[in-house]
Motif scaffolding. Structure first.
Motif, PDB file in Angstrom:
ATOM      1  N   ASN A  85       2.386  22.888  45.224  1.00 53.44           N
ATOM      2  CA  ASN A  85       2.402  21.489  45.039  1.00 53.44           C
ATOM      3  C   ASN A  85       3.791  21.144  44.214  1.00 53.44           C
ATOM      4  O   ASN A  85       4.402  20.255  44.427  1.00 53.44           O
ATOM      5  CB  ASN A  85       1.307  20.880  44.593  1.00 53.44           C
ATOM      6  CG  ASN A  85       1.270  19.113  44.537  1.00 53.44           C
ATOM      7  OD1 ASN A  85       1.824  18.608  45.674  1.00 53.44           O
ATOM      8  ND2 ASN A  85       1.177  18.497  43.498  1.00 53.44           N
ATOM      9  N   LEU A  86       3.767  21.816  43.021  1.00 48.56           N
ATOM     10  CA  LEU A  86       5.246  21.876  42.084  1.00 48.56           C
ATOM     11  C   LEU A  86       6.149  21.938  42.802  1.00 48.56           C
ATOM     12  O   LEU A  86       7.393  21.304  42.747  1.00 48.56           O
ATOM     13  CB  LEU A  86       5.023  22.618  40.973  1.00 48.56           C
ATOM     14  CG  LEU A  86       3.858  22.286  39.836  1.00 48.56           C
ATOM     15  CD1 LEU A  86       3.818  23.188  38.965  1.00 48.56           C
ATOM     16  CD2 LEU A  86       4.246  20.830  39.316  1.00 48.56           C
ATOM     17  N   ALA A  87       6.362  23.020  43.507  1.00 51.15           N
ATOM     18  CA  ALA A  87       7.536  23.466  44.234  1.00 51.15           C
ATOM     19  C   ALA A  87       7.821  22.401  45.445  1.00 51.15           C
ATOM     20  O   ALA A  87       8.957  21.795  45.717  1.00 51.15           O
ATOM     21  CB  ALA A  87       7.144  24.621  45.480  1.00 51.15           C
ATOM     22  N   LYS A  88       6.849  21.693  46.085  1.00 45.67           N
ATOM     23  CA  LYS A  88       7.203  20.540  46.952  1.00 45.67           C
ATOM     24  C   LYS A  88       7.680  19.331  46.304  1.00 45.67           C
ATOM     25  O   LYS A  88       8.633  18.862  46.895  1.00 45.67           O
ATOM     26  CB  LYS A  88       5.811  20.237  47.644  1.00 45.67           C
ATOM     27  CG  LYS A  88       5.644  18.868  48.526  1.00 45.67           C
ATOM     28  CD  LYS A  88       4.485  18.836  49.579  1.00 45.67           C
ATOM     29  CE  LYS A  88       4.725  17.907  50.570  1.00 45.67           C
ATOM     30  NZ  LYS A  88       3.991  16.572  50.257  1.00 45.67           N
ATOM     31  N   ILE A  89       7.364  19.109  45.108  1.00 46.21           N
ATOM     32  CA  ILE A  89       7.633  17.923  44.520  1.00 46.21           C
ATOM     33  C   ILE A  89       9.191  18.376  44.240  1.00 46.21           C
ATOM     34  O   ILE A  89      10.069  17.134  44.249  1.00 46.21           O
ATOM     35  CB  ILE A  89       7.091  17.819  43.076  1.00 46.21           C
ATOM     36  CG1 ILE A  89       5.483  17.372  43.304  1.00 46.21           C
ATOM     37  CG2 ILE A  89       7.683  16.871  42.056  1.00 46.21           C
ATOM     38  CD1 ILE A  89       4.644  17.339  41.929  1.00 46.21           C
ATOM     39  N   GLU A  90       9.505  19.356  43.837  1.00 41.53           N
ATOM     40  CA  GLU A  90      11.163  19.739  43.301  1.00 41.53           C
ATOM     41  C   GLU A  90      11.807  19.717  44.731  1.00 41.53           C
ATOM     42  O   GLU A  90      13.021  19.173  44.443  1.00 41.53           O
ATOM     43  CB  GLU A  90      11.140  20.948  42.557  1.00 41.53           C
ATOM     44  CG  GLU A  90      10.686  21.026  41.541  1.00 41.53           C
ATOM     45  CD  GLU A  90      10.898  19.977  40.166  1.00 41.53           C
ATOM     46  OE1 GLU A  90      12.336  19.446  40.389  1.00 41.53           O
ATOM     47  OE2 GLU A  90      10.184  19.228  39.452  1.00 41.53           O
ATOM     48  N   TYR A  91      11.459  20.204  45.661  1.00 40.27           N
ATOM     49  CA  TYR A  91      12.093  20.014  47.067  1.00 40.27           C
ATOM     50  C   TYR A  91      12.486  18.596  47.433  1.00 40.27           C
ATOM     51  O   TYR A  91      13.479  18.152  47.661  1.00 40.27           O
ATOM     52  CB  TYR A  91      11.446  20.829  48.171  1.00 40.27           C
ATOM     53  CG  TYR A  91      11.494  22.366  48.158  1.00 40.27           C
ATOM     54  CD1 TYR A  91      12.591  22.815  47.700  1.00 40.27           C
ATOM     55  CD2 TYR A  91      10.272  22.935  48.227  1.00 40.27           C
ATOM     56  CE1 TYR A  91      12.871  24.373  47.830  1.00 40.27           C
ATOM     57  CE2 TYR A  91      10.492  24.389  48.131  1.00 40.27           C
ATOM     58  CZ  TYR A  91      11.295  25.197  47.969  1.00 40.27           C
ATOM     59  OH  TYR A  91      11.599  26.251  47.995  1.00 40.27           O
ATOM     60  N   GLU A  92      11.321  17.829  47.184  1.00 33.28           N
ATOM     61  CA  GLU A  92      11.586  16.387  47.579  1.00 33.28           C
ATOM     62  C   GLU A  92      12.521  15.627  46.780  1.00 33.28           C
ATOM     63  O   GLU A  92      13.072  14.842  47.159  1.00 33.28           O
ATOM     64  CB  GLU A  92      10.178  15.661  47.779  1.00 33.28           C
ATOM     65  CG  GLU A  92       9.207  16.187  48.899  1.00 33.28           C
ATOM     66  CD  GLU A  92       7.851  15.662  48.794  1.00 33.28           C
ATOM     67  OE1 GLU A  92       7.548  15.110  47.803  1.00 33.28           O
ATOM     68  OE2 GLU A  92       7.156  15.594  49.998  1.00 33.28           O
ATOM     69  N   LYS A  93      12.535  16.119  45.404  1.00 36.10           N
ATOM     70  CA  LYS A  93      13.339  15.352  44.545  1.00 36.10           C
ATOM     71  C   LYS A  93      14.828  15.704  44.652  1.00 36.10           C
ATOM     72  O   LYS A  93      15.689  14.991  44.595  1.00 36.10           O
ATOM     73  CB  LYS A  93      12.748  15.804  42.907  1.00 36.10           C
ATOM     74  CG  LYS A  93      13.329  15.062  41.828  1.00 36.10           C
ATOM     75  CD  LYS A  93      13.184  15.632  40.573  1.00 36.10           C
ATOM     76  CE  LYS A  93      11.356  15.647  40.574  1.00 36.10           C
ATOM     77  NZ  LYS A  93      10.876  15.968  39.038  1.00 36.10           N
ATOM     78  N   ALA A  94      14.942  16.932  45.244  1.00 36.65           N
ATOM     79  CA  ALA A  94      16.501  17.546  45.383  1.00 36.65           C
ATOM     80  C   ALA A  94      17.033  16.682  46.635  1.00 36.65           C
ATOM     81  O   ALA A  94      17.992  16.212  46.610  1.00 36.65           O
ATOM     82  CB  ALA A  94      16.386  18.992  45.952  1.00 36.65           C
ATOM     83  N   ILE A  95      15.990  16.492  47.552  1.00 32.14           N
ATOM     84  CA  ILE A  95      16.548  15.599  48.877  1.00 32.14           C
ATOM     85  C   ILE A  95      16.504  14.141  48.413  1.00 32.14           C
ATOM     86  O   ILE A  95      17.740  13.594  48.893  1.00 32.14           O
ATOM     87  CB  ILE A  95      15.529  15.635  50.048  1.00 32.14           C
ATOM     88  CG1 ILE A  95      15.560  17.223  50.410  1.00 32.14           C
ATOM     89  CG2 ILE A  95      15.610  14.769  50.921  1.00 32.14           C
ATOM     90  CD1 ILE A  95      14.335  17.465  51.364  1.00 32.14           C
ATOM     91  N   SER A  96      15.826  13.766  47.452  1.00 27.47           N
ATOM     92  CA  SER A  96      16.151  12.433  47.068  1.00 27.47           C
ATOM     93  C   SER A  96      17.529  12.138  46.387  1.00 27.47           C
ATOM     94  O   SER A  96      18.090  11.164  46.281  1.00 27.47           O
ATOM     95  CB  SER A  96      15.055  11.739  46.035  1.00 27.47           C
ATOM     96  OG  SER A  96      15.262  12.539  44.783  1.00 27.47           O
ATOM     97  N   TYR A  97      18.191  13.226  45.638  1.00 27.22           N
ATOM     98  CA  TYR A  97      19.300  13.243  45.062  1.00 27.22           C
ATOM     99  C   TYR A  97      20.572  13.367  46.092  1.00 27.22           C
ATOM    100  O   TYR A  97      21.700  12.672  46.032  1.00 27.22           O
ATOM    101  CB  TYR A  97      19.591  14.358  43.858  1.00 27.22           C
ATOM    102  CG  TYR A  97      18.426  14.133  42.902  1.00 27.22           C
ATOM    103  CD1 TYR A  97      18.304  12.878  42.282  1.00 27.22           C
ATOM    104  CD2 TYR A  97      17.897  15.211  42.367  1.00 27.22           C
ATOM    105  CE1 TYR A  97      17.619  12.794  41.328  1.00 27.22           C
ATOM    106  CE2 TYR A  97      17.231  15.096  41.225  1.00 27.22           C
ATOM    107  CZ  TYR A  97      17.132  13.881  40.748  1.00 27.22           C
ATOM    108  OH  TYR A  97      16.130  13.812  39.572  1.00 27.22           O
ATOM    109  N   ASN A  98      20.070  14.345  47.260  1.00 33.04           N
ATOM    110  CA  ASN A  98      21.189  14.736  48.318  1.00 33.04           C
ATOM    111  C   ASN A  98      20.425  15.192  49.457  1.00 33.04           C
ATOM    112  O   ASN A  98      19.693  16.155  49.512  1.00 33.04           O
ATOM    113  CB  ASN A  98      21.931  15.817  47.547  1.00 33.04           C
ATOM    114  CG  ASN A  98      23.083  16.209  48.573  1.00 33.04           C
ATOM    115  OD1 ASN A  98      23.322  15.856  49.832  1.00 33.04           O
ATOM    116  ND2 ASN A  98      23.935  17.398  48.277  1.00 33.04           N
ATOM    117  N   LYS A  99      20.632  14.187  50.464  1.00 33.84           N
ATOM    118  CA  LYS A  99      19.596  14.335  51.648  1.00 33.84           C
ATOM    119  C   LYS A  99      20.293  15.400  52.621  1.00 33.84           C
ATOM    120  O   LYS A  99      19.906  15.755  53.664  1.00 33.84           O
ATOM    121  CB  LYS A  99      19.653  13.183  52.526  1.00 33.84           C
ATOM    122  CG  LYS A  99      21.077  12.552  52.792  1.00 33.84           C
ATOM    123  CD  LYS A  99      20.664  11.182  53.705  1.00 33.84           C
ATOM    124  CE  LYS A  99      22.343  10.672  54.240  1.00 33.84           C
ATOM    125  NZ  LYS A  99      21.970   9.436  54.773  1.00 33.84           N
TER     126      LYS A  99
END
Length: 496
Positions: free
Chosen positions: A399-413
């Motif tokens: 779940n922590l990994a998922k949060i970080e992947y999604e955060k990365a996409i929010s910065y750069n899609k």
């Protein structure tokens, strides 16, 4: 970049995961493929020893940092005066907007900078400054191919153009055209035999030449000076004994050469054996750096502690390596520490096998950069990949990994690795398999020549018992990256 005319991965857009997924695969098969998927998403960072002219200035770096604010754009806009120099102001405004993830405004101001320089070139095609400025703009945009062309033109017009003769050797060296680089560097040194930048490129050229040839024989190795041809730098340090920066340059060059030598001789820094001659060289380097530090003979302690850290790393003394590398960071501005954090992360994650500390370091980097408005989405991917590789079927880490992947996409899609990470998480949890396929499609559309997309598509199709599609996908991955050990392992396990 290799491009495939009839790529089989186009079937990604048509793939349908059937409902019998779990029944079709044995538990052993799924466990193996799950494990390999996680390994494929292992974090990667660069661990290089490097230095430039800034590090060789005999002065204390200014550690005060002005944290930018989006309102600073107003002040910059007020400085516009309708002159040619506005291109640089437009560039600064664009950089600010980009730093605050406002890509549209950033693009508009980059375009204004480009148009300003273009008009100047159209009005006067003989002024090298306009061409080298365009090269500088393209470098800011990370478009090295275009930058190279403009620097070439600037140098043709005026071989005294500072930007051109400082930049071109880098391009030629990394293209393997050492003679062209050498010709420029020799011309620079004729005009100024104390030009540090030129000597640094000479060192880089000689080291890159050894790396590219990759023909070191551990049983027939000579001294560092001979292997990497550091004679010129040694003579420079002897000629200008009163200027400590040249002696430091020589010792830094030897440190870099030692690190590169053992990087070439062994893929795993833990397995190589350092020769007795080199161990003596390392001890001499440590004496030199410690002496310069203790006697305050050189104001910039950052590069001295960093070099010390690398000498201990070659000795396989990770504790003192980490201690000195961390100490070096106290003497350098916080907005220029990206590479240093990656080095600390790499040593802890890959060498010391201390993943908890490695994660703490990358989180510290992210936290510090947020304070400085320096968002780097790649860091979130490194953190996510680290969590994924620490998961061991742990729902919390996944779940922590998922949060970080999604955060990365929010910065750069447009981050293919983030989408691939989310695909892996969907496959690991055994839910929303269609969504996993969609994420892989996103990554594919961003970069149709990325080996990892093909490899993960191969895993999906293996899990879905579509062996022919899987084999084609792995073949594509191996054509793009033939030496990848994990992809080779999976391919051999199923198709050889």
């Amino acid at each position: 970049m290799i491009r495939f005319q009839n790529t089989s991965l186009i079937v990604l857009m048509l793939l349908v995961i059937n409902n019998s997924y779990s029944q079709q695969n044995s538990d052993t098969n799924k466990l193996y493929l799950n494990k390999m998927m996680i390994k494929l998403m292992s974090p990667h960072t660069d661990m290089n020893f490097s230095f430039g002219t800034l590090e060789l200035k005999n002065e204390k770096p200014d550690l005060n940092i002005e944290i930018p604010n989006l309102k600073d754009t107003v002040e910059l806009i007020n400085k516009l005066n309708g002159s040619y120099n506005d291109w640089n102001t437009f560039n600064k405004i664009a950089d600010l907007y980009k730093r605050f993830n406002n890509e549209n405004f950033a693009y508009n101001y980059y375009e204004m900078a480009y148009n300003t320089i273009t008009r100047a070139i159209q009005n006067d095609t003989t002024n090298s400054k306009y061409f080298s400025d365009m090269g500088n703009l393209y470098m800011a945009l990370n478009n090295k191919q275009q930058a190279f062309g403009f620097y070439q033109k600037a140098y043709e017009l005026n071989n005294n153009d500072t930007s051109a003769y400082n930049a071109l050797p880098m391009f030629y060296i990394f293209m393997g055209e050492n003679e062209k680089a050498k010709n420029i560097l020799n011309e620079v040194i004729k005009k100024d035999d104390k030009n540090l930048n030129a000597y640094i490129w000479f060192v880089t050229m000689n080291i890159m030449n050894v790396m590219q040839n990759n023909n070191l024989d551990s049983n027939k190795l000579s001294s560092i000076d001979e292997i990497f041809n550091l004679k010129l730098i040694k003579e420079l340090s002897q000629k200008y004994k009163k200027e400590i920066k040249f002696e430091i340059l020589y010792n830094l060059s030897k440190t870099m050469a030692l690190f590169v030598k053992y990087s070439i001789l062994s893929k795993d820094i833990e397995t190589f054996n350092v020769s007795k001659t080199d161990l003596n060289e390392i001890e001499n380097l440590q004496v030199f750096y410690n002496k310069i530090i203790s006697k305050n003979k050189f104001e910039n302690k950052y590069i001295l502690y960093k070099a010390l850290g690398f000498t201990y790393l070659i000795q396989k003394n990770q504790k003192d390596a980490l201690l000195n590398l961390r100490k070096s960071m106290d003497y350098w501005p916080k907005d220029k520490l990206d590479v240093d954090y990656y080095i600390l992360f790499s040593i802890n994650y890959f060498l010391a096998d201390n993943r908890t500390e490695a994660v703490r370091i990358i989180k510290e980097k992210i936290s510090e950069n947020i304070k400085l408005n320096l968002i780097n989405s790649v860091d979130n991917i490194i953190l996510a990949n680290s969590y994924l590789n620490m998961s061991e079927n742990s729902a919390e880490y996944i779940n922590l990994a998922k949060i970080e992947y999604e955060k990365a996409i929010s910065y750069n899609k447009y981050l293919k690795d983030a989408y691939l990470g989310l695909a892996v998480i969907n496959l690991l949890t055994g839910s929303a398999l269609e969504q996993a396929n969609e994420y892989i499609n996103f990554a594919y559309e961003i970069d149709k020549n990325y080996y990892l997309t093909y490899a993960l598509f191969g895993v999906i199709t293996l899990l879905n018992n579509e062996n022919e599609k899987a084999e084609n996908a792995f073949k594509q991955a191996l054509q793009l990256k033939p030496d990848d050990e994990l992809v080779n392992e999976i391919y051999k396990a199923y198709f050889k």
